[in-house]
Design an enzyme around this catalytic site. Structure first.
Site, PDB file in Angstrom:
ATOM      1  N   ARG A  20       0.714  -1.198   0.001  1.00  0.00           N
ATOM      2  CA  ARG A  20       0.086   0.110  -0.091  1.00  0.00           C
ATOM      3  C   ARG A  20       0.756   1.167   0.007  1.00  0.00           C
ATOM      4  O   ARG A  20       0.909   2.019  -1.099  1.00  0.00           O
ATOM      5  CB  ARG A  20      -1.058  -0.180   1.285  1.00  0.00           C
ATOM      6  CG  ARG A  20      -2.170   1.069   1.206  1.00  0.00           C
ATOM      7  CD  ARG A  20      -1.730   2.438   1.538  1.00  0.00           C
ATOM      8  NE  ARG A  20      -1.210   2.440   2.990  1.00  0.00           N
ATOM      9  CZ  ARG A  20      -0.695   3.648   3.234  1.00  0.00           C
ATOM     10  NH1 ARG A  20      -0.572   4.637   2.505  1.00  0.00           N
ATOM     11  NH2 ARG A  20      -0.086   3.737   4.638  1.00  0.00           N
ATOM     12  N   ASP A  21       1.589   1.554   0.941  1.00  0.00           N
ATOM     13  CA  ASP A  21       2.460   2.916   1.152  1.00  0.00           C
ATOM     14  C   ASP A  21       3.628   2.751   0.338  1.00  0.00           C
ATOM     15  O   ASP A  21       3.811   3.863  -0.281  1.00  0.00           O
ATOM     16  CB  ASP A  21       2.904   2.905   2.678  1.00  0.00           C
ATOM     17  CG  ASP A  21       2.954   4.357   3.095  1.00  0.00           C
ATOM     18  OD1 ASP A  21       2.686   5.052   2.131  1.00  0.00           O
ATOM     19  OD2 ASP A  21       3.347   4.907   4.161  1.00  0.00           O
ATOM     20  N   HIS A 213       5.109   4.873  12.970  1.00  0.00           N
ATOM     21  CA  HIS A 213       5.190   4.667  11.010  1.00  0.00           C
ATOM     22  C   HIS A 213       6.220   5.728  10.638  1.00  0.00           C
ATOM     23  O   HIS A 213       5.962   6.787  10.361  1.00  0.00           O
ATOM     24  CB  HIS A 213       3.665   4.792  10.615  1.00  0.00           C
ATOM     25  CG  HIS A 213       3.356   5.012   9.141  1.00  0.00           C
ATOM     26  ND1 HIS A 213       2.770   3.928   8.512  1.00  0.00           N
ATOM     27  CD2 HIS A 213       3.772   5.825   8.250  1.00  0.00           C
ATOM     28  CE1 HIS A 213       3.092   4.272   7.116  1.00  0.00           C
ATOM     29  NE2 HIS A 213       3.251   5.515   6.988  1.00  0.00           N
ATOM     30  N   HIS A 215       8.893   7.191   8.025  1.00  0.00           N
ATOM     31  CA  HIS A 215       9.481   7.374   6.644  1.00  0.00           C
ATOM     32  C   HIS A 215      10.798   7.725   7.112  1.00  0.00           C
ATOM     33  O   HIS A 215      11.210   8.288   7.984  1.00  0.00           O
ATOM     34  CB  HIS A 215       8.842   8.377   5.825  1.00  0.00           C
ATOM     35  CG  HIS A 215       7.550   7.795   5.498  1.00  0.00           C
ATOM     36  ND1 HIS A 215       7.397   7.437   4.054  1.00  0.00           N
ATOM     37  CD2 HIS A 215       6.317   7.713   6.134  1.00  0.00           C
ATOM     38  CE1 HIS A 215       5.844   6.906   3.984  1.00  0.00           C
ATOM     39  NE2 HIS A 215       5.330   7.067   5.024  1.00  0.00           N
ATOM     40  N   CYS A 246       4.604   9.210  -0.115  1.00  0.00           N
ATOM     41  CA  CYS A 246       3.339   9.729  -0.026  1.00  0.00           C
ATOM     42  C   CYS A 246       3.251  10.899  -1.025  1.00  0.00           C
ATOM     43  O   CYS A 246       3.735  11.921  -1.083  1.00  0.00           O
ATOM     44  CB  CYS A 246       2.780  10.452   1.189  1.00  0.00           C
ATOM     45  SG  CYS A 246       1.178  11.013   1.179  1.00  0.00           S
ATOM     46  N   ASN A 255       9.170   4.189   3.383  1.00  0.00           N
ATOM     47  CA  ASN A 255       9.040   3.844   4.820  1.00  0.00           C
ATOM     48  C   ASN A 255      10.439   3.297   5.354  1.00  0.00           C
ATOM     49  O   ASN A 255      11.207   3.039   4.550  1.00  0.00           O
ATOM     50  CB  ASN A 255       7.999   2.936   4.949  1.00  0.00           C
ATOM     51  CG  ASN A 255       6.516   3.403   4.522  1.00  0.00           C
ATOM     52  OD1 ASN A 255       6.433   3.284   3.367  1.00  0.00           O
ATOM     53  ND2 ASN A 255       5.900   3.960   5.728  1.00  0.00           N
TER      54      ASN A 255
HETATM   55  P1  HMG Z   1     -13.396  14.443  -3.030  1.00  0.00           P
HETATM   56  O1  HMG Z   1     -12.939  14.918  -4.292  1.00  0.00           O
HETATM   57  O2  HMG Z   1     -13.624  15.285  -2.014  1.00  0.00           O
HETATM   58  O3  HMG Z   1     -14.435  13.523  -2.936  1.00  0.00           O
HETATM   59  O4  HMG Z   1     -11.940  13.562  -2.490  1.00  0.00           O
HETATM   60  P2  HMG Z   1     -15.997  13.653  -2.743  1.00  0.00           P
HETATM   61  O5  HMG Z   1     -16.347  13.156  -1.328  1.00  0.00           O
HETATM   62  O6  HMG Z   1     -16.374  15.146  -3.132  1.00  0.00           O
HETATM   63  O7  HMG Z   1     -16.735  12.667  -4.038  1.00  0.00           O
HETATM   64  C1  HMG Z   1     -16.354  12.938  -5.210  1.00  0.00           C
HETATM   65  C2  HMG Z   1     -16.532  11.906  -6.294  1.00  0.00           C
HETATM   66  O8  HMG Z   1     -15.336  10.801  -6.041  1.00  0.00           O
HETATM   67  C3  HMG Z   1     -17.874  11.115  -5.846  1.00  0.00           C
HETATM   68  O9  HMG Z   1     -18.277  10.689  -7.412  1.00  0.00           O
HETATM   69  C4  HMG Z   1     -17.546  10.138  -4.952  1.00  0.00           C
HETATM   70  O10 HMG Z   1     -18.270   8.892  -5.426  1.00  0.00           O
HETATM   71  C5  HMG Z   1     -16.376   9.737  -5.644  1.00  0.00           C
HETATM   72  P3  HMG Z   1     -19.350  11.510  -8.195  1.00  0.00           P
HETATM   73  O11 HMG Z   1     -20.502  11.406  -7.209  1.00  0.00           O
HETATM   74  O12 HMG Z   1     -18.868  12.728  -8.732  1.00  0.00           O
HETATM   75  O13 HMG Z   1     -19.565  10.545  -9.366  1.00  0.00           O
HETATM   76  N1  HMG Z   1     -15.559   8.966  -4.391  1.00  0.00           N
HETATM   77  C6  HMG Z   1     -14.957   8.078  -4.682  1.00  0.00           C
HETATM   78  N2  HMG Z   1     -14.764   6.782  -5.473  1.00  0.00           N
HETATM   79  C7  HMG Z   1     -14.097   5.789  -5.019  1.00  0.00           C
HETATM   80  N3  HMG Z   1     -13.825   5.428  -4.068  1.00  0.00           N
HETATM   81  C8  HMG Z   1     -13.637   6.340  -2.835  1.00  0.00           C
HETATM   82  C9  HMG Z   1     -14.321   7.607  -3.402  1.00  0.00           C
HETATM   83  N4  HMG Z   1     -14.824   8.675  -2.501  1.00  0.00           N
HETATM   84  C10 HMG Z   1     -15.055   9.612  -3.302  1.00  0.00           C
HETATM   85  N5  HMG Z   1     -13.405   6.003  -1.542  1.00  0.00           N
HETATM   86  C11 HMG Z   1     -11.253  11.608  -1.018  1.00  0.00           C
HETATM   87  C12 HMG Z   1     -11.970  13.053  -1.269  1.00  0.00           C
HETATM   88  C13 HMG Z   1     -10.942  11.499   0.329  1.00  0.00           C
HETATM   89  C14 HMG Z   1     -12.084  10.591  -1.723  1.00  0.00           C
HETATM   90  C15 HMG Z   1      -9.801  11.889  -1.807  1.00  0.00           C
HETATM   91  O14 HMG Z   1      -9.269  13.145  -1.043  1.00  0.00           O
HETATM   92  C16 HMG Z   1      -8.921  10.811  -1.778  1.00  0.00           C
HETATM   93  O15 HMG Z   1      -9.329   9.723  -2.304  1.00  0.00           O
HETATM   94  N6  HMG Z   1      -7.854  10.915  -0.923  1.00  0.00           N
HETATM   95  C17 HMG Z   1      -7.046   9.869  -0.645  1.00  0.00           C
HETATM   96  C18 HMG Z   1      -5.516  10.413  -0.702  1.00  0.00           C
HETATM   97  C19 HMG Z   1      -4.631   9.163  -0.474  1.00  0.00           C
HETATM   98  O16 HMG Z   1      -4.937   7.872  -0.367  1.00  0.00           O
HETATM   99  N7  HMG Z   1      -3.330   9.287   0.132  1.00  0.00           N
HETATM  100  C20 HMG Z   1      -2.340   8.526   0.457  1.00  0.00           C
HETATM  101  C21 HMG Z   1      -2.563   7.966   1.485  1.00  0.00           C
HETATM  102  S1  HMG Z   1      -2.288   8.644   3.240  1.00  0.00           S
HETATM  103  C22 HMG Z   1      -0.760   8.277   3.508  1.00  0.00           C
HETATM  104  O17 HMG Z   1       0.079   7.659   2.661  1.00  0.00           O
HETATM  105  C23 HMG Z   1      -0.256   8.511   5.054  1.00  0.00           C
HETATM  106  C24 HMG Z   1       0.014   7.226   5.744  1.00  0.00           C
HETATM  107  O18 HMG Z   1       0.846   6.175   5.096  1.00  0.00           O
HETATM  108  C25 HMG Z   1       0.528   7.793   7.074  1.00  0.00           C
HETATM  109  C26 HMG Z   1       2.199   8.636   7.107  1.00  0.00           C
HETATM  110  O19 HMG Z   1       2.932   8.301   6.383  1.00  0.00           O
HETATM  111  O20 HMG Z   1       1.551   9.704   8.003  1.00  0.00           O
HETATM  112  C27 HMG Z   1      -1.492   6.620   5.833  1.00  0.00           C
HETATM  113 MG    MG Z   2       3.350   6.579   5.026  1.00  0.00          MG
END
Ligand code: HMG
Ligand code: MG
Length: 306
Positions: A20-21, A213, A215, A246, A255
């Site tokens: 995933r990450d 966690h 990096h 990220c 990581n």
């Molecule tokens: P948004 O654009 O604000 O979404 O994104 P929305 O709620 O306005 O919805 C817009 C459209 O997207 C809608 O479709 C929803 O159905 C669709 P429409 O009605 O327009 O046809 N939609 C989805 N479709 C599929 N799956 C979904 C989904 N949600 C909405 N889940 C959102 C908001 C949260 C979805 C977006 O910002 C997002 O996906 N962000 C994820 C970013 C990400 O994955 N980042 C990496 C992970 S975090 C990380 O790595 C840190 C970590 O490792 C810890 C660390 O290191 O600190 C965990």
């Molecule tokens: Mg991370």
């Protein structure tokens, strides 16, 4: 050579985040069959908790748009845990439809990263998570919460510990079982990590409910891990081969490499259940698929010289 140190746990649970990450931040989009082989090989190397993918918006993370296909082909085994990242109810629906029993929500300690990563303020993102956790718990799922930017933020600089604890408390008050403290950009140092863990304990979130966690951007991940172990943490996140980062956090690199972690833990006489030779072989194979050498020092040291 195994030489223990006082005050450390006998066993550490490694929470593997490579699929995933790791893969979410590689330029190469790995085919689903290779992702499945990666997970199977990680399990064969002894890892028991493998964060496999995320049900986020596929436009935000195209590398993991094949989450459903991957889960469909992964072998199921009661000994293996496959948590997935879920940001909202749409993500939860997709995770449930694909048979997931463990999910992770992911909050931010800073406003800037909340907006960049989730398109929400901190308050709005917590409002988004609340029904996810409520519904997941009602269905008997295990729920982890991440809090990101706990040691610093590329846009906001230093992040006050109180600010981190405030977001952590709101996440854990929803009923999550575990909180993973994310040093997303790898700027933390051991004193800061110790202070963070102590501040969480003072707020009622003991080390038994924490994971770390790290990096490895500034090469501090292993020192920070040792500080966390000394403070009582026994779950450590790591990514096989040190892949990843990220995409929504400037300057984040991969990581802590699982191999580097295993080398240190085994040297300390701490049990992990991991077969290091099999793990290194897996990361070397994945490095070939990604077309770049593994950044892990242990993978490099244990690889035959070309
Ligand atoms: P948004 O654009 O604000 O979404 O994104 P929305 O709620 O306005 O919805 C817009 C459209 O997207 C809608 O479709 C929803 O159905 C669709 P429409 O009605 O327009 O046809 N939609 C989805 N479709 C599929 N799956 C979904 C989904 N949600 C909405 N889940 C959102 C908001 C949260 C979805 C977006 O910002 C997002 O996906 N962000 C994820 C970013 C990400 O994955 N980042 C990496 C992970 S975090 C990380 O790595 C840190 C970590 O490792 C810890 C660390 O290191 O600190 C965990
Ligand atoms: Mg991370």
């Amino acid at each position: 050579m195994r030489v223990p140190l006082d005050g450390l746990p006998e066993r550490v649970t490694i929470y593997e985040v490579g699929p995933r990450d790791g893969l979410q931040n590689e330029d190469t989009i790995v085919p689903v069959a290779d992702k499945a082989e990666f997970v199977v090989r990680l399990a064969d190397a002894g890892l028991r908790t493998i964060e496999t993918t995320s049900f986020v918006h596929p436009k935000w993370i195209p590398q993991l748009a094949d989450a459903a296909e991957l889960l469909d082909v992964l072998p199921r085994d009661p000994d293996l845990r496959y948590p997935v990242l879920v940001p909202n109810e749409r993500g939860l629906d997709r995770a449930l439809a694909n048979g997931c029993t463990e999910i992770a929500i992911f909050g931010s300690a800073t406003e800037t990263f909340a907006r960049r990563n989730l398109n929400r303020t901190i308050d709005e993102s917590l409002e988004m998570f609340a029904p996810v956790v409520e519904r997941a718990l009602a269905k008997g799922l295990w729920v982890r919460a991440y809090v990101s930017m706990v040691c610093g933020d590329p846009w906001e600089g230093d992040v006050p510990i109180d600010q981190v604890v405030s977001v952590s408390t709101r996440l854990m008050d929803m009923g999550c079982s575990q909180l993973s403290l994310g040093d997303t950009i790898g700027v933390g140092t051991p004193g800061q990590v110790t202070a963070l863990i102590e501040a969480h304990a003072a707020a009622g979130i003991g080390a038994d409910r924490l994971a770390v966690h790290f990096h490895d951007t500034y090469g501090q991940a292993l020192s920070n891990t040792l500080a966390a172990l000394r403070a009582g943490v026994t779950t450590v996140d790591a990514s096989a081969g040190g892949i990843g980062g990220c995409p929504y956090a400037e300057s984040a690199t991969g990581n802590l490499a699982t191999e580097d972690l295993v080398w240190m833990l085994h040297g300390l006489g701490i049990d992990t259940g991991v077969d290091l030779a099999k793990l290194v072989a897996t990361s070397r194979w994945m490095a070939g698929r990604l077309g770049r050498p593994s950044p892990s020092r242990v993978v490099q040291a244990l690889s035959p010289k070309e």
